[in-house]
Scaffold this active site. Structure first.
Site, PDB file in Angstrom:
ATOM      1  N   HIS A 181      39.966  75.199  51.022  1.00 52.49           N
ATOM      2  CA  HIS A 181      40.909  74.506  51.899  1.00 52.49           C
ATOM      3  C   HIS A 181      40.126  73.521  52.751  1.00 52.49           C
ATOM      4  O   HIS A 181      38.900  73.590  52.817  1.00 52.49           O
ATOM      5  CB  HIS A 181      41.703  75.501  52.759  1.00 52.49           C
ATOM      6  CG  HIS A 181      40.865  76.387  53.633  1.00 52.49           C
ATOM      7  ND1 HIS A 181      40.126  77.435  53.127  1.00 52.49           N
ATOM      8  CD2 HIS A 181      40.658  76.385  54.964  1.00 52.49           C
ATOM      9  CE1 HIS A 181      39.486  78.041  54.122  1.00 52.49           C
ATOM     10  NE2 HIS A 181      39.790  77.418  55.247  1.00 52.49           N
ATOM     11  N   GLY A 182      40.840  72.610  53.381  1.00 59.00           N
ATOM     12  CA  GLY A 182      40.195  71.547  54.135  1.00 59.00           C
ATOM     13  C   GLY A 182      39.788  71.954  55.539  1.00 59.00           C
ATOM     14  O   GLY A 182      40.106  73.043  56.015  1.00 59.00           O
TER      15      GLY A 182
END
Length: 145
Positions: A61-62
């Protein structure tokens, strides 16, 4: 968690963790959930703090700064039977299931929480790793969604 068949992939293989993370990011981008810049933020996130969660799973995920690159909440599930090493040669951390996520607002934390609860039981991870089809993976995960 809304699961889309086109975002569930079985029998994948990757030469490196970066390749695996980029694959997850490209799936989210192709489905319209994130802008392209989010993919690099996923790589950065793993460099800042490992996305390997134990029990043979990783959650690409970012970064927090990349939340502006998220267009809608989405998740991709990628089965990697041979595994991907998110550790080092000396201290391997092998993931056989990847959950690439992008969440608007609090969706991000809710997704991680649901995945963590489901995958806390390693038997559930084994079932995902052994699944033979997209539909089988979807059924396993929707039982907790």
């Amino acid at each position: 968690m809304q699961l889309e068949n086109k975002l569930i992939h079985v029998n994948q293989a990757f030469a490196s963790k970066e390749e695996a993370i980029r694959f997850c990011g490209r799936q989210l981008q192709a489905a319209g959930h994130v802008k392209e810049a989010y993919i690099e933020a996923m790589i950065q996130r793993n460099q800042d703090l490992s996305i390997y969660m134990g029990n043979f799973i990783a959650i690409p995920h970012g970064t927090d700064a990349a939340k502006k690159e998220v267009l809608s909440s989405g998740i991709t599930i990628v089965q990697v039977p041979a595994g991907v090493n998110f550790g080092t040669d000396a201290d391997p951390k092998i993931a056989t299931i990847l959950f690439g996520i992008a969440g608007l607002g609090e969706d991000h934390l809710e997704m991680i929480q649901k995945i963590s609860i489901f995958c806390a039981d390693v038997d559930n991870v084994v079932k995902l790793a052994d699944a033979q089809s997209v539909e089988e993976i979807k059924q396993l995960l929707e039982s907790v969604a």
